[in-house]
Design a protein around this motif. Sequence first.
Motif, PDB file in Angstrom:
ATOM      1  N   THR A 157       0.824  -1.219   0.000  1.00 52.07           N
ATOM      2  CA  THR A 157       0.000   0.000   0.000  1.00 52.07           C
ATOM      3  C   THR A 157       0.854   1.263   0.000  1.00 52.07           C
ATOM      4  N   GLY A 158       2.069   1.197   0.533  1.00 50.29           N
ATOM      5  CA  GLY A 158       2.998   2.327   0.468  1.00 50.29           C
ATOM      6  C   GLY A 158       2.923   3.293   1.641  1.00 50.29           C
ATOM      7  N   ASN A 159       1.823   3.231   2.410  1.00 51.91           N
ATOM      8  CA  ASN A 159       1.661   4.199   3.513  1.00 51.91           C
ATOM      9  C   ASN A 159       2.366   3.735   4.780  1.00 51.91           C
ATOM     10  N   SER A 160       2.621   4.695   5.672  1.00 53.12           N
ATOM     11  CA  SER A 160       3.125   4.353   7.006  1.00 53.12           C
ATOM     12  C   SER A 160       1.941   4.074   7.924  1.00 53.12           C
ATOM     13  N   LEU A 161       2.154   3.196   8.889  1.00 54.84           N
ATOM     14  CA  LEU A 161       1.121   2.933   9.899  1.00 54.84           C
ATOM     15  C   LEU A 161       1.187   4.022  10.961  1.00 54.84           C
ATOM     16  N   ASN A 162       0.044   4.343  11.571  1.00 59.98           N
ATOM     17  CA  ASN A 162       0.033   5.370  12.616  1.00 59.98           C
ATOM     18  C   ASN A 162       0.918   4.941  13.774  1.00 59.98           C
ATOM     19  N   ARG A 163       1.778   5.868  14.159  1.00 64.72           N
ATOM     20  CA  ARG A 163       2.743   5.597  15.221  1.00 64.72           C
ATOM     21  C   ARG A 163       2.067   5.194  16.534  1.00 64.72           C
ATOM     22  N   GLN A 164       1.000   5.907  16.871  1.00 63.16           N
ATOM     23  CA  GLN A 164       0.333   5.612  18.153  1.00 63.16           C
ATOM     24  C   GLN A 164      -0.248   4.202  18.174  1.00 63.16           C
ATOM     25  N   ASP A 165      -0.757   3.751  17.036  1.00 64.21           N
ATOM     26  CA  ASP A 165      -1.305   2.383  16.970  1.00 64.21           C
ATOM     27  C   ASP A 165      -0.198   1.355  17.227  1.00 64.21           C
ATOM     28  N   ILE A 166       0.967   1.596  16.631  1.00 59.39           N
ATOM     29  CA  ILE A 166       2.097   0.678  16.844  1.00 59.39           C
ATOM     30  C   ILE A 166       2.470   0.673  18.330  1.00 59.39           C
ATOM     31  N   GLU A 167       2.441   1.850  18.943  1.00 61.79           N
ATOM     32  CA  GLU A 167       2.784   1.946  20.368  1.00 61.79           C
ATOM     33  C   GLU A 167       1.772   1.198  21.239  1.00 61.79           C
ATOM     34  N   VAL A 168       0.494   1.284  20.875  1.00 63.97           N
ATOM     35  CA  VAL A 168      -0.534   0.553  21.631  1.00 63.97           C
ATOM     36  C   VAL A 168      -0.233  -0.946  21.607  1.00 63.97           C
ATOM     37  N   ILE A 169       0.132  -1.455  20.429  1.00 66.89           N
ATOM     38  CA  ILE A 169       0.417  -2.889  20.312  1.00 66.89           C
ATOM     39  C   ILE A 169       1.673  -3.240  21.124  1.00 66.89           C
ATOM     40  N   LEU A 170       2.700  -2.412  21.008  1.00 67.73           N
ATOM     41  CA  LEU A 170       3.932  -2.658  21.770  1.00 67.73           C
ATOM     42  C   LEU A 170       3.658  -2.685  23.273  1.00 67.73           C
ATOM     43  N   ASN A 171       2.751  -1.836  23.721  1.00 65.12           N
ATOM     44  CA  ASN A 171       2.472  -1.743  25.156  1.00 65.12           C
ATOM     45  C   ASN A 171       1.562  -2.849  25.675  1.00 65.12           C
ATOM     46  N   ASN A 172       0.859  -3.534  24.781  1.00 67.52           N
ATOM     47  CA  ASN A 172      -0.146  -4.492  25.240  1.00 67.52           C
ATOM     48  C   ASN A 172       0.074  -5.937  24.843  1.00 67.52           C
ATOM     49  N   PHE A 173       0.916  -6.176  23.836  1.00 67.97           N
ATOM     50  CA  PHE A 173       1.106  -7.546  23.351  1.00 67.97           C
ATOM     51  C   PHE A 173       2.273  -8.201  24.086  1.00 67.97           C
ATOM     52  N   GLU A 174       2.049  -9.414  24.565  1.00 65.91           N
ATOM     53  CA  GLU A 174       3.080 -10.085  25.366  1.00 65.91           C
ATOM     54  C   GLU A 174       4.061 -10.902  24.536  1.00 65.91           C
ATOM     55  N   GLY A 175       3.793 -10.986  23.224  1.00 63.10           N
ATOM     56  CA  GLY A 175       4.756 -11.625  22.323  1.00 63.10           C
ATOM     57  C   GLY A 175       5.661 -10.570  21.698  1.00 63.10           C
ATOM     58  N   LEU A 176       6.298 -10.949  20.581  1.00 67.11           N
ATOM     59  CA  LEU A 176       7.194  -9.995  19.906  1.00 67.11           C
ATOM     60  C   LEU A 176       6.449  -9.250  18.796  1.00 67.11           C
ATOM     61  N   VAL A 177       6.699  -7.955  18.715  1.00 65.01           N
ATOM     62  CA  VAL A 177       6.160  -7.139  17.621  1.00 65.01           C
ATOM     63  C   VAL A 177       7.288  -6.956  16.609  1.00 65.01           C
ATOM     64  N   VAL A 178       7.108  -7.536  15.421  1.00 65.57           N
ATOM     65  CA  VAL A 178       8.133  -7.428  14.382  1.00 65.57           C
ATOM     66  C   VAL A 178       7.735  -6.291  13.444  1.00 65.57           C
ATOM     67  N   LEU A 179       8.472  -5.214  13.500  1.00 64.92           N
ATOM     68  CA  LEU A 179       8.152  -4.030  12.699  1.00 64.92           C
ATOM     69  C   LEU A 179       9.111  -3.980  11.512  1.00 64.92           C
ATOM     70  N   ASP A 180       8.566  -4.209  10.323  1.00 64.11           N
ATOM     71  CA  ASP A 180       9.378  -4.258   9.107  1.00 64.11           C
ATOM     72  C   ASP A 180       9.494  -2.849   8.523  1.00 64.11           C
ATOM     73  N   GLU A 181      10.696  -2.292   8.626  1.00 66.26           N
ATOM     74  CA  GLU A 181      10.950  -0.935   8.124  1.00 66.26           C
ATOM     75  C   GLU A 181      11.792  -0.970   6.845  1.00 66.26           C
ATOM     76  N   ALA A 182      11.494  -1.920   5.957  1.00 62.34           N
ATOM     77  CA  ALA A 182      12.282  -2.056   4.722  1.00 62.34           C
ATOM     78  C   ALA A 182      12.335  -0.738   3.934  1.00 62.34           C
ATOM     79  N   TYR A 183      11.238   0.040   3.996  1.00 64.84           N
ATOM     80  CA  TYR A 183      11.142   1.249   3.163  1.00 64.84           C
ATOM     81  C   TYR A 183      11.295   2.540   3.962  1.00 64.84           C
ATOM     82  N   ILE A 184      11.817   2.439   5.185  1.00 62.44           N
ATOM     83  CA  ILE A 184      11.820   3.579   6.110  1.00 62.44           C
ATOM     84  C   ILE A 184      12.583   4.787   5.554  1.00 62.44           C
ATOM     85  N   ASN A 185      13.608   4.540   4.731  1.00 62.37           N
ATOM     86  CA  ASN A 185      14.422   5.673   4.249  1.00 62.37           C
ATOM     87  C   ASN A 185      13.661   6.582   3.286  1.00 62.37           C
TER      88      ASN A 185
END
Length: 353
Positions: A157-185
């Motif tokens: 899709t090309g878009n970035s995910l909302n930062r706050q949503d990623i933070e919510v998952i990081l703060n609440n999920f007890e497993g690993l959050v794998v964030l793929d930043e292949a296109y971050i640059n």
Amino acid sequence: MEFDLNRLIRPNIKSLTPYASARDEFKGTARVFLDANENSLGSPLTKWYNRYPDPLQWELKKRIGAIKNIPAENMLLGNGSDECIDLLLRAFCEPALDNIVICPPTYGMYEVSAHINNIAVKTAPLTPSYQLDLDALQEVVDANTKLIFLCSPNNPTGNSLNRQDIEVILNNFEGLVVLDEAYINFSRQRSFVPELQDYPNLVILQTFSKAWGLAALRLGMLFASPEIIAVLNKIKPPYNINQATQELALKALDHLEDVNAMIRTLVAEREALTTQLFQIPIVTQVYPSDANFLLVKVENAVALYEYLKKKGIIVRNRSNVILCEGCLRITVGTPEQNAELLESIKSYSSDLS
Ligand SMILES: Cc1ncc(COP(=O)(O)O)c(C=O)c1O
């Protein structure tokens, strides 16, 4: 949330005695190396390549770390990010028992790699605006969910995910959050790398295949806590990054300015391409992109795909992908390639009318 890495590691990996290579057992300098069954006479190429490479690629990791401001101990290098994805699945997911969660439409290898390892894949599709659906995610996660794969900027899709949503998952999920930043640059958003210290369950993937222009070298980066890196080092093939790749990547890292110039050009071309595509009648949507490609909705995507193919221009047909109906994914090319692409789509469009 109490994060317990030990709970996530597969029992057989926890108890595994890893392979100890010759270069693991003796790390110092010596005059005569007769410990690794290499060819002592040399090689048909240069003297260098008769020796096994550094299994942990310290020199390369330190150089990457200096650029990204991250200690080498927080880093694992893979034969492409694809190897990192496979290592994560094999370290943390018990086949036929555990599962991962993905958010389609997204990069296809998370699912394929999971299926190769006989690991179940649960889905929490993105919303129609290609953002995370936190309610759907919460519903689908269960006690056996070990990894959630997020991709930002997301492919296709090309878009970035909302930062706050990623933070919510990081703060609440007890497993690993794998964030793929292949296109971050190519993105307007900041990387999560500076946040690694704050989240013991965060794993970040980046790659030399996109902005660095080195897809052929097969070099992916994984950033995480030293504890997670230690688990992955235990199971990775001993010499997974070959000597030629390590040398060439080190050389490339001397050219940061050239890479930044390429990124600026590609981003400018992306924006120009977006504007010009919007002016073509058969183009009904060009989705905002933080990557080096555009997702473009057109009337009769398959016919346009075939037309372009006949002209020798290959794009990616994504029209069968969930939430991407009628869409083609187009990589940003050189200015000349982009001009040719636009001419071809225009001529297809005017032929129709
Ligand atoms: C989101 C995403 N992650 C990872 C990769 C693969 O990267 P690598 O070439 O490092 O295996 C791709 C390639 O298209 C991608 O789109």
